[in-house]
Scaffold this active site. Structure first.
Site, PDB file in Angstrom:
ATOM      1  N   GLY A 161      29.177  42.993  35.175  1.00 22.09           N
ATOM      2  CA  GLY A 161      30.032  42.731  36.320  1.00 22.09           C
ATOM      3  C   GLY A 161      31.496  42.734  35.904  1.00 22.09           C
ATOM      4  O   GLY A 161      31.831  42.621  34.717  1.00 22.09           O
ATOM      5  N   CYS A 162      32.354  42.864  36.891  1.00 20.63           N
ATOM      6  CA  CYS A 162      33.784  42.959  36.603  1.00 20.63           C
ATOM      7  C   CYS A 162      34.313  41.636  36.051  1.00 20.63           C
ATOM      8  O   CYS A 162      34.953  41.612  34.986  1.00 20.63           O
ATOM      9  CB  CYS A 162      34.550  43.379  37.852  1.00 20.63           C
ATOM     10  N   TYR A 163      34.060  40.543  36.762  1.00 18.24           N
ATOM     11  CA  TYR A 163      34.521  39.248  36.260  1.00 18.24           C
ATOM     12  C   TYR A 163      33.942  38.946  34.878  1.00 18.24           C
ATOM     13  O   TYR A 163      34.681  38.533  33.971  1.00 18.24           O
ATOM     14  CB  TYR A 163      34.122  38.133  37.233  1.00 18.24           C
ATOM     15  N   THR A 168      33.033  40.880  32.513  1.00 16.74           N
ATOM     16  CA  THR A 168      33.683  41.680  31.471  1.00 16.74           C
ATOM     17  C   THR A 168      34.961  41.006  31.007  1.00 16.74           C
ATOM     18  O   THR A 168      35.216  40.867  29.799  1.00 16.74           O
ATOM     19  CB  THR A 168      33.978  43.097  32.004  1.00 16.74           C
TER      20      THR A 168
END
Lengths: 350, 350, 350, 350
Positions: C153-155, C157
């Protein structure tokens, strides 16, 4: 109907601009002096075309002159940087003019802490004791009798209002509090700096001054007074690509298990007579736009049972509630007017 | 002190939201009904948390019902799409309720032109004749006696006010006029469309509807009436990544050499009694932020001697002046109140 | 020179759009299929005019069909919502196609935790064990041999890369960590929701999902694996009015007094071979624009001696590093290409 | 593989920043000198942290010195203001270094017109004749042999490319053309001016320099050369709250009735060999984001039969196509490289 006359020292910054906007619609305080070293001689509408056609349109900006201000004004707003406000404030007070100082010069009760965080010696320490910290929800009675108001900083206004009920009631631990604040770019001032250019701020986001923002001791002073303990907080700031608004997310640990409903009740009770603090309903979290252009401080409450934390989100308009509007509210109280005179503003959304 | 009761049909769009903001601060018109098919049952502060704590906070949204509206209201604002407004308007008028219609349904005097540009037959053509085009600078007297106001479109408000003095005085050619308009994204409405998403609009700019925007016949109708000639204009629209504001740049050709000072004098004279039209001084051109949240229409004038053109730049807040604020101004006149009641707003800058 | 053929399931969202951008410049992976239920039949340049004239311009979007994808592709990127990815992934894997799944379906090692946070039972739990969490800095070797990548997921990462060295070295307490994250609006997806409209997001800021964001267990899983302890974190998210970018501010407590230089050395050492992690020099804090459009993760370090905290600020481009670029990096490794093939991008500033 | 060495005079502005971004990814031109009077001594990554870790990261900025530049460089880019570029250009040319001048100093063929619009006498008029106007679509052959390139202005690039086919084919009247242009704020430069601050530009829009922008004679010179007639245009500029992008809406009158299809065919034919000009399909109008960060010039065509006008909308990235990318394209041609070397960039959307 205007019964009081006001001066504004430092009209060229955003706090000055905002105060002019608010005074253009205030029916009982008339702005009779606006000063600026760089723009003296211009009319207000030349400096701010947005004011064209208002009652302030043709007011001519003057050089700051304490004698002239004292003669013309019942009250003077100081919207100049810290370090320069204290001298003018002293001169005006000695001439029996009420002063609302929007700078940091009189916020800290301890001149040593001022020196330590602001990097300069206080030149009017004897005035500190008389200065009242101008947060109406906490100090309305003192404000009414004050001659000198230390208008709170923008970040502290959001942080203190957010944590006040929890700390006063003693439901959260006083150590380990983290305040993660985010401010719109008016907070960086109207100075011509590359870092504040549109193309340096727009479509971006950054942290700054982590652990060392000058508003830290101001927040600690007030939260310590509320809790009765000597608090240290981790206060950290970020720059938002928006014009107005501060949103502070404050992380605390609950002393014991409490339901959100209880805490909501506590906050609602504490702020039941405060016209501008809105404790949002369960599940609703603040957005800076909901307070845009107003005195509101919106508070959202979250209990995280996984980590036993109370998270408080508080949002204000940094220019209005966090600076000029609050200054005007203080002036209202000092002058015997209703707190909210000229400040019953509906948020501009969108 | 509130003496009139108002209804608002269609509270969920941006025009409805803006009207709620303005009525929250209006002391002589009380909003007693707000309707929405999708949000009936909610309170206004649930729909718009920004209104929490205002006098409108707990108003419960209802389904639109002409009988209920007629019984409860002296005047009703229609903030619904064209095509749906006309039916409700007819019902309300037949029940002797004043109507301010913010849609396009009654703006065009010719039902055939309406059918041609809007793609549907007018179902209440007999009402068109009685409808008054609600631009106070041009039609204040008629507005006072009207039962049905066709509230002008946002683009037309900016374009007509910008060109009115020049066309009335006959100093520019009536053919070949180009109006290049740019609007903030509230103009695209509050519908959930991909094209209006933040990430589709932000940090970008685009043209749309060139040569075929539905506001074209409305502008031509009014400019033709002003000039006494059957005008055709080239009207072209663009989408700005801002919330509020329209700026129209209108290109005309001067019939003869005129100095800027003369034209400035003409415009100032024409608008000398208009409280909200500000003809900016030579060299100052409008910015949308200077009118943000207000009724102002700022006009900048440029004479380009190289091409013998008069270029007129006019800026308004598309939501306030271009829709809901103007609707409220019309209501003020219809109800016998001062034009500017509740509308003396200082621009929110920045 | 293209040696591998790729498919993209779900081209209409922002992750799909970004992957198309990146593949347009990748010389060894050719996009041969792009699917969409809603836009099948269009060419890519009709959907995204920005791709006009690139090698992908005339690719016709198709309906998702596992047989067709398996026949045409060496590798398939799944850019569809969680819950729908797992079925297609299973079908493709059974046909011996490599899969990079950008959804959350295979990120959590424990199907029960998946069910608990995502509210649905996992339908392909037997695949979870084979899935590799596609964070190259931690798992490059496993990624090279994987058939199924769970793209982070972006967060997570941003958070994991920010805390990895400190937790691995054991210099901070594992309890009481607070991660305050802020994301650009592409993170909210390309769905047509009122809450994502330009005029609902622009010039504003808000918190959301405090204490309950679905990326929480993913972060806890990975940080626990790093530290060897069962961590609980307070993870909290906010929405930024920017297109791209995540900035996470992580608050930890140092186990003992450490100088910033030591920690800087530790981080630099850990990431010495990572081409995209940039540990910024003392006093420099990340800005999301500095990583715009790229794979970089910028890390800023602050030691606050007053509170004995290590504060880590980490910034990525949520679409590129946080989704599609990372998916492509994983594909590079799976296909035996250089990690950074097609991903040596200079940030677009401003 | 780098075979040529380049210098960049004036790295601190946005054109310099953009050139550094592009050269960081160019494999055949190596940036070996970057100069700045104010930032000499810093490394490039100190000035622009976004470049950290790229091949340019540790390049030390120097004071501008023609001897040093001449010794070290095959080609030098001048990214300094008009008036200061001409002297350095002359010195470099006399030392046999190729020069691409991004300023306006060599764009106008007539030194008198230069003096008239720029308010200063040209000090190197003998060089004007040798300078080639660096618009590859029009002058590629001359550029290949040039020693001195006058890199076109940003607005002229958009306007000239938009009108070139129509004027060359003679299908529109040459008098009465109106060009209404809108530019992102990078166009205002990186100087520390109050008018370019985030809070002065954001959420607003304004016109400026109507009828008197300095790019006017440059556009007229080129359009006159194309049409064979002495053209006068009405050229007018506006400031957009976006970082990058120019969109020009050009209003012309058709000499005779033509169908959109015919004009579309004409434009497509003229630009059939131009890799970066994209004539968009009927009904599609340019958006600045579709060209963000690239060399593309997107053109949209509208025929308005009501007014018999051809409206041309052209969009570029003002920094890349309108300045530094175009400079690099010119350098490619001058050095015998492929036009598009290092410039095959996919637009960053969103």
């Amino acid at each position: 109907m205007a019964t009081f006359k006001a001066g504004l020292v430092g009209v060229t910054g955003y706090a000055g601009m905002e105060l002019a906007r608010l005074l253009a619609g205030h029916e009982q305080i008339e702005l009779v002096r606006a000063t600026s070293r760089s723009d003296a001689g211009k009319t207000l509408c030349e400096l701010y075309p947005s004011l064209t056609g208002t009652c302030l349109s043709e007011l001519v900006i003057t050089q700051p002159d304490p004698d002239d201000l004292a003669q013309a004004c019942d009250i003077v707003f100081m919207a100049v940087p810290h370090g320069t406000a204290m001298d003018m404030a002293a001169k005006l007070l000695s001439r029996n003019v009420r002063v609302v100082d929007l700078s940091a010069d009189f916020r800290l009760r301890d001149a040593d802490i001022y020196a330590q965080w602001y990097g300069l010696e206080h030149r009017e320490p004897q005035l500190i004791e008389d200065a009242v910290f101008g947060l109406p929800e906490l100090y309305a009675d003192k404000i009414k009798d004050a001659k000198l108001i230390a208008n709170p900083g923008c970040y502290p206004t959001s942080a203190i209002l957010g944590l006040y009920p929890a700390l006063k009631a003693g439901i959260v631990e006083t150590d380990g509090i983290v305040i993660d604040s985010k401010s719109g770019t008016t907070g960086a001032g109207r100075g011509a700096n590359v870092g504040s250019l549109f193309c340096e701020v727009s479509d971006s986001f950054r942290a700054y001054n982590l652990g060392k923002h000058r508003h830290t001791p101001e927040i600690e002073q007030e939260l310590s007074a509320i809790s009765g303990e000597d608090l240290k907080i981790s206060f950290n700031t970020h720059l938002l690509p928006i014009n107005r608004g501060i949103l502070s997310t404050s992380y605390t640990r609950l002393k014991k298990n409490l339901q959100l409903e209880d805490i909501f009740g506590l906050y609602s009770e504490v702020y039941s007579t405060a016209p501008w603090v809105r404790v949002l309903k369960r599940g609703t979290l603040p957005e800076t736009r909901w307070v845009r252009g107003t005195m509101y401080c919106d508070i959202g409450l979250v209990v995280d049972p996984r980590t036993n934390r109370l998270i408080v989100v508080s949002a204000i308009d940094n220019l209005c509630r966090g600076a000029s509007g609050q200054a005007l509210a203080n002036a209202n109280l000092m002058l015997g007017l209703e707190l909210s005179t000229g400040l019953n503003l509906a948020p501009l959304v969108p």
